[in-house]
Design a protein around this motif. Structure first.
Motif, PDB file in Angstrom:
ATOM      1  N   LEU A 162       8.173  14.644  -6.432  1.00  5.91           N
ATOM      2  CA  LEU A 162       8.611  13.433  -6.969  1.00  5.91           C
ATOM      3  C   LEU A 162       7.647  12.162  -7.196  1.00  5.91           C
ATOM      4  CD1 LEU A 162      11.952  13.200  -4.785  1.00  5.91           C
ATOM      5  CD2 LEU A 162      11.984  14.267  -7.083  1.00  5.91           C
ATOM      6  N   THR A 163       7.881  11.168  -7.744  1.00  3.35           N
ATOM      7  CA  THR A 163       7.031  10.038  -7.904  1.00  3.35           C
ATOM      8  C   THR A 163       7.660   8.716  -7.618  1.00  3.35           C
ATOM      9  OG1 THR A 163       7.197   9.745 -10.506  1.00  3.35           O
ATOM     10  CG2 THR A 163       5.411  11.065  -9.743  1.00  3.35           C
ATOM     11  N   LYS A 164       7.091   7.582  -7.015  1.00  2.00           N
ATOM     12  CA  LYS A 164       7.673   6.479  -6.908  1.00  2.00           C
ATOM     13  C   LYS A 164       6.889   5.277  -6.877  1.00  2.00           C
ATOM     14  CE  LYS A 164      11.329   3.839  -5.398  1.00  2.00           C
ATOM     15  NZ  LYS A 164      12.383   3.662  -6.399  1.00  2.00           N
ATOM     16  N   ILE A 165       6.763   4.304  -7.571  1.00  2.00           N
ATOM     17  CA  ILE A 165       5.879   3.094  -7.767  1.00  2.00           C
ATOM     18  C   ILE A 165       6.321   2.217  -6.290  1.00  2.00           C
ATOM     19  CG2 ILE A 165       4.920   1.265  -9.031  1.00  2.00           C
ATOM     20  CD1 ILE A 165       5.113   2.894 -11.364  1.00  2.00           C
ATOM     21  N   VAL A 166       5.384   2.084  -5.699  1.00  6.00           N
ATOM     22  CA  VAL A 166       5.861   1.014  -4.407  1.00  6.00           C
ATOM     23  C   VAL A 166       4.780  -0.330  -4.711  1.00  6.00           C
ATOM     24  CG1 VAL A 166       6.819   2.460  -2.909  1.00  6.00           C
ATOM     25  CG2 VAL A 166       4.328   1.964  -2.678  1.00  6.00           C
ATOM     26  N   SER A 167       5.324  -1.282  -4.350  1.00  4.39           N
ATOM     27  CA  SER A 167       4.462  -2.771  -4.325  1.00  4.39           C
ATOM     28  C   SER A 167       3.591  -2.921  -3.293  1.00  4.39           C
ATOM     29  CB  SER A 167       5.308  -3.847  -4.509  1.00  4.39           C
ATOM     30  OG  SER A 167       6.116  -3.903  -5.885  1.00  4.39           O
ATOM     31  N   ALA A 168       2.324  -3.189  -3.480  1.00  5.06           N
ATOM     32  CA  ALA A 168       1.535  -3.676  -2.211  1.00  5.06           C
ATOM     33  C   ALA A 168       1.998  -4.794  -1.434  1.00  5.06           C
ATOM     34  CB  ALA A 168       0.225  -3.884  -3.161  1.00  5.06           C
ATOM     35  N   VAL A 169       1.431  -4.798  -0.195  1.00  3.56           N
ATOM     36  CA  VAL A 169       2.054  -5.955   0.635  1.00  3.56           C
ATOM     37  C   VAL A 169       0.746  -6.702   1.412  1.00  3.56           C
ATOM     38  CG1 VAL A 169       4.145  -4.798   1.080  1.00  3.56           C
ATOM     39  CG2 VAL A 169       1.966  -4.422   2.714  1.00  3.56           C
ATOM     40  N   SER A 170       0.955  -7.544   1.764  1.00  2.00           N
ATOM     41  CA  SER A 170      -0.089  -8.481   2.476  1.00  2.00           C
ATOM     42  C   SER A 170      -0.414  -7.789   3.834  1.00  2.00           C
ATOM     43  CB  SER A 170       0.473  -9.787   2.904  1.00  2.00           C
ATOM     44  OG  SER A 170       1.384  -9.618   4.078  1.00  2.00           O
ATOM     45  N   ASN A 171      -1.525  -8.065   4.041  1.00  2.00           N
ATOM     46  CA  ASN A 171      -2.055  -7.485   5.650  1.00  2.00           C
ATOM     47  C   ASN A 171      -1.226  -7.715   6.630  1.00  2.00           C
ATOM     48  OD1 ASN A 171      -4.229  -5.813   6.814  1.00  2.00           O
ATOM     49  ND2 ASN A 171      -5.464  -7.569   7.660  1.00  2.00           N
ATOM     50  N   ASP A 172      -0.724  -8.875   6.697  1.00  3.55           N
ATOM     51  CA  ASP A 172       0.378  -9.101   7.736  1.00  3.55           C
ATOM     52  C   ASP A 172       1.401  -8.124   7.872  1.00  3.55           C
ATOM     53  OD1 ASP A 172      -1.225 -11.284   9.013  1.00  3.55           O
ATOM     54  OD2 ASP A 172      -0.210 -12.665   7.963  1.00  3.55           O
ATOM     55  N   TYR A 177       3.245   1.605   3.683  1.00  5.21           N
ATOM     56  CA  TYR A 177       3.992   2.157   4.912  1.00  5.21           C
ATOM     57  C   TYR A 177       2.982   2.972   5.711  1.00  5.21           C
ATOM     58  CZ  TYR A 177       7.884   1.352   1.820  1.00  5.21           C
ATOM     59  OH  TYR A 177       8.686   0.564   0.891  1.00  5.21           O
ATOM     60  N   PRO A 178       3.112   2.852   7.102  1.00  8.89           N
ATOM     61  CA  PRO A 178       2.277   3.906   7.952  1.00  8.89           C
ATOM     62  C   PRO A 178       2.461   5.361   7.664  1.00  8.89           C
ATOM     63  CG  PRO A 178       3.934   2.045   9.313  1.00  8.89           C
ATOM     64  CD  PRO A 178       4.432   2.301   7.796  1.00  8.89           C
ATOM     65  N   VAL A 179       1.466   5.981   7.897  1.00  3.86           N
ATOM     66  CA  VAL A 179       1.603   7.446   7.726  1.00  3.86           C
ATOM     67  C   VAL A 179       1.176   8.326   8.834  1.00  3.86           C
ATOM     68  CG1 VAL A 179       1.380   7.253   5.032  1.00  3.86           C
ATOM     69  CG2 VAL A 179      -0.763   7.542   6.700  1.00  3.86           C
ATOM     70  N   LYS A 180       1.247   9.433   9.019  1.00  2.00           N
ATOM     71  CA  LYS A 180       0.706  10.280  10.151  1.00  2.00           C
ATOM     72  C   LYS A 180       0.432  11.644   9.638  1.00  2.00           C
ATOM     73  CE  LYS A 180       1.670  11.150  14.931  1.00  2.00           C
ATOM     74  NZ  LYS A 180       2.664  10.853  16.087  1.00  2.00           N
ATOM     75  N   LEU A 181      -0.438  12.523  10.252  1.00  2.00           N
ATOM     76  CA  LEU A 181      -0.685  13.721   9.870  1.00  2.00           C
ATOM     77  C   LEU A 181       0.092  14.907  10.561  1.00  2.00           C
ATOM     78  CD1 LEU A 181      -4.697  13.523   9.041  1.00  2.00           C
ATOM     79  CD2 LEU A 181      -2.722  14.674   7.598  1.00  2.00           C
ATOM     80  N   ILE A 182       1.006  15.460  10.297  1.00  2.00           N
ATOM     81  CA  ILE A 182       1.859  16.384  10.919  1.00  2.00           C
ATOM     82  C   ILE A 182       1.690  17.789  10.482  1.00  2.00           C
ATOM     83  CG2 ILE A 182       4.172  16.866  11.878  1.00  2.00           C
ATOM     84  CD1 ILE A 182       3.274  14.415  13.061  1.00  2.00           C
ATOM     85  N   GLU A 183       1.397  18.594  11.256  1.00  2.00           N
ATOM     86  CA  GLU A 183       1.155  20.308  10.580  1.00  2.00           C
ATOM     87  C   GLU A 183       0.488  20.200   9.302  1.00  2.00           C
ATOM     88  OE1 GLU A 183       4.938  22.615  12.240  1.00  2.00           O
ATOM     89  OE2 GLU A 183       5.488  21.204  10.723  1.00  2.00           O
ATOM     90  N   GLY A 184      -0.782  19.399   9.288  1.00  2.00           N
ATOM     91  CA  GLY A 184      -1.701  19.239   8.199  1.00  2.00           C
ATOM     92  C   GLY A 184      -1.066  18.667   6.851  1.00  2.00           C
ATOM     93  N   LYS A 185       0.043  17.921   7.116  1.00  2.00           N
ATOM     94  CA  LYS A 185       0.756  17.161   5.980  1.00  2.00           C
ATOM     95  C   LYS A 185       0.670  15.647   6.411  1.00  2.00           C
ATOM     96  CE  LYS A 185       3.771  21.030   4.878  1.00  2.00           C
ATOM     97  NZ  LYS A 185       5.209  21.491   5.115  1.00  2.00           N
ATOM     98  N   ARG A 231       1.709  -5.308   6.389  1.00  2.06           N
ATOM     99  CA  ARG A 231       1.003  -3.913   6.713  1.00  2.06           C
ATOM    100  C   ARG A 231       0.900  -3.877   8.367  1.00  2.06           C
ATOM    101  NH1 ARG A 231      -3.643  -1.704   8.708  1.00  2.06           N
ATOM    102  NH2 ARG A 231      -4.725  -3.563   8.744  1.00  2.06           N
ATOM    103  N   LYS A 232       0.324  -4.539   8.887  1.00  2.00           N
ATOM    104  CA  LYS A 232       0.275  -4.768  10.419  1.00  2.00           C
ATOM    105  C   LYS A 232       1.584  -4.635  10.957  1.00  2.00           C
ATOM    106  CE  LYS A 232      -4.209  -7.057  10.899  1.00  2.00           C
ATOM    107  NZ  LYS A 232      -4.850  -8.454  11.173  1.00  2.00           N
ATOM    108  N   GLU A 233       2.726  -5.432  10.588  1.00  2.94           N
ATOM    109  CA  GLU A 233       4.124  -5.631  11.109  1.00  2.94           C
ATOM    110  C   GLU A 233       4.702  -3.989  10.907  1.00  2.94           C
ATOM    111  OE1 GLU A 233       7.002  -7.150  13.435  1.00  2.94           O
ATOM    112  OE2 GLU A 233       4.880  -8.211  13.031  1.00  2.94           O
ATOM    113  N   ASN A 234       4.543  -3.554   9.738  1.00  2.28           N
ATOM    114  CA  ASN A 234       5.284  -2.353   9.428  1.00  2.28           C
ATOM    115  C   ASN A 234       4.649  -1.345  10.434  1.00  2.28           C
ATOM    116  OD1 ASN A 234       6.759  -3.396   7.548  1.00  2.28           O
ATOM    117  ND2 ASN A 234       5.587  -2.493   5.871  1.00  2.28           N
TER     118      ASN A 234
END
Length: 497
Positions: free
Chosen positions: A200-210, A112-120, A212-215
């Motif tokens: 909370l915790t969650k296990i998420v599966s890894a994805v391909s580079n393609d 998943y894409p992430v972003k820094l907002i207000e230091g988070k 990742r880029k599409e997301n």
């Protein structure tokens, strides 16, 4: 189809072995020595932000890390720390292409894409596993603060700037994680929901580079930040947004390679028409200049644009110099040409140009001839009203040179966030690239050390980007609504006056 799969899985173990192969310490030391000597001879900005003692110290550390055999990736990370430590947005050190391509294999990336907002660090993607806007606290038990600091070396900025590194973090979090900690099958994410302190915790599966880029292409914040990471279809625009306010947006200065280019001449004609209109319309006394997506480009687009915003003569640089006229360590220099004779011609042409522009050696520096840095005059259609300059961490190179000139030499009110490009100067204009003989790691940097033609100001700090008069960052609430916080703030500021 099934035959391809068999070949793929037979080939994959070979790739993993090659990736983990350790190189002899002596070969690594030889490359590190050559790397150090190249930068001492060719990089005029080596001591721009660091003392010789500091540079020597980091090399002492680097040599201590390769007393034993190491993998190419381990050595690469050492080199990255050095190039980042120097403090130049134009520094770029890369792995060999063949090796780099191996990182695109398999499902190994954070999805998943992430972003820094207000230091988070927040999730920047609509999905069914971790809700949009959730704050990430750790990934695979690695705390976010450590992750961010470990990733700094992958994205260089001018001086001691940190804000610009968040551009790289936003666009390449999954890639940096894989590079820093190795390929992953899954990720244990510790997070909290909006307006909740419960973890909370969650296990998420890894994805391909393609994937990742599409997301990333489909990230939630795309409507607001798309131009920070993609080429703009419309590189510049102008519009009237109220009876007394106009908006000029310049998303890049890659508008033709020189003053004779058709694209540049079209841009000049466009600016002329815009500012002639402003000159005739006395009601429009506010001009918002938005360069938040401007990562740089070519001369003279930056100084041309500035000529419409100033009322006094100016220069592009206060001073500029290089540290050589003849290419040092030419055997490791990366040429555009491949044939020996054409390589020699390219080398001779490059050195001839250097000797013409930087002819005089004074105190170990070849200074720029004044004819390449002439005193320039404001355009006759220059704007005389109030300027509001919108800046962001994306701004660098020619973008930051322009923003520095506006900040230092006009009445502009600066709004937004600190740029990654420096206020006082940077190394730019002329990039060179070298390849290390054993590891085939390539390192690129710009050789012109320039001080921008700007005055000292109380709020501008050496080694930092341009500091805004009004620091305005997107809030989490505005992020969730995809609001342009800085632009809306500017409109309210104009209304209040």
């Amino acid at each position: 189809m099934s035959k391809f799969k068999i070949l793929f899985f037979l080939f994959l173990p070979f790739l993993i072995m090659a990736q983990n192969e350790k190189l002899p310490a002596e070969r690594l030391k030889q490359d590190l020595t050559i790397f150090k000597e190249i930068r001492e001879k060719a990089n005029s900005g080596l001591y721009k932000y660091r003392t010789k003692q500091q540079i020597d110290s980091i090399y002492s550390w680097a040599f201590s890390q390769i007393e034993k055999p190491a993998t190419l990736l381990e050595f690469y990370k050492i080199i990255l720390k050095i190039t980042d430590f120097e403090g130049s947005v134009h520094n770029d050190t890369t792995l060999p292409d063949e090796f780099q391509n191996k990182f695109s294999l398999g499902n190994v990336f954070f999805p998943y894409p992430v972003k820094l907002i207000e230091g988070k660090l927040v999730i920047n993607f609509q999905n069914s596993e971790i809700p949009l806007g959730s704050e990430i606290h750790s990934v695979n038990k690695i705390k976010v603060n450590k992750l961010i600091k470990d990733f700094y070396k992958y994205y260089t900025t001018d001086g001691y700037n940190i804000s610009g590194k968040y551009i790289g973090l936003t666009s390449s979090f999954g890639k940096y994680f894989e590079m820093e900690y190795g390929p992953q099958k899954s990720f244990l994410v510790e997070y909290s929901l909006l307006n909740s302190s419960k973890k909370l915790t969650k296990i998420v599966s890894a994805v391909s580079n393609d994937i990742r880029k599409e997301n990333f292409k489909n990230r939630f914040s795309l409507p607001i930040d798309s131009l920070q990471f993609n080429k703009a279809k419309n590189k510049y625009s102008f519009k009237i947004i109220s009876k007394n306010t106009a908006l000029l947006s310049v998303h890049t200065f890659s508008i033709g390679k020189n003053a004779k280019a058709k694209e540049h001449l079209a841009y000049k004609k466009y600016l002329d028409s815009c500012f002639q209109y402003l000159g005739k319309n006395n009601q429009i006394n506010n001009l918002i200049v938005d360069v938040r997506n401007n990562g740089g480009g070519s001369d003279p687009n930056d100084i041309l644009t500035f000529s419409y915003l100033t009322q006094k003569p100016y220069r592009e640089n206060a001073s500029a110099y290089v540290s050589f006229q003849e290419i040092p360590f030419a055997d490791y220099f990366v040429y555009d040409e491949t044939e020996p004779q054409k390589k020699l011609e390219e080398k001779n042409d490059f050195e001839t140009d250097l000797k013409e522009e930087f002819p005089k050696l004074e105190n170990g520096k070849y200074n720029q001839d004044e004819k390449f840095n002439q005193l320039l005059q404001p355009d006759t259609n220059n704007f005389n009203g109030q300027i509001y300059l919108l800046i962001s961490p994306r701004i660098a190179s020619a973008g930051s040179l322009f923003a520095s000139l506006v900040t230092g030499n006009t009445n502009a009110i600066i709004i937004g966030e600190e740029t990654m490009g420096g206020y006082f100067g940077h190394n730019g204009h002329t990039p060179v690239e070298y390849e290390l003989p054993n590891t085939k790691i390539k390192t690129k940097f710009s050789i012109v050390n320039l001080d921008q033609d700007v005055p000292k100001k109380a709020n501008q700090i050496f080694g930092r980007g341009i500091i805004p008069d009004h620091e305005v960052k997107q809030t989490l609430e505005d992020f969730l609504q995809n609001k342009d916080t800085q632009f809306e703030y500017t409109l309210k500021l104009i209304e209040s006056k």
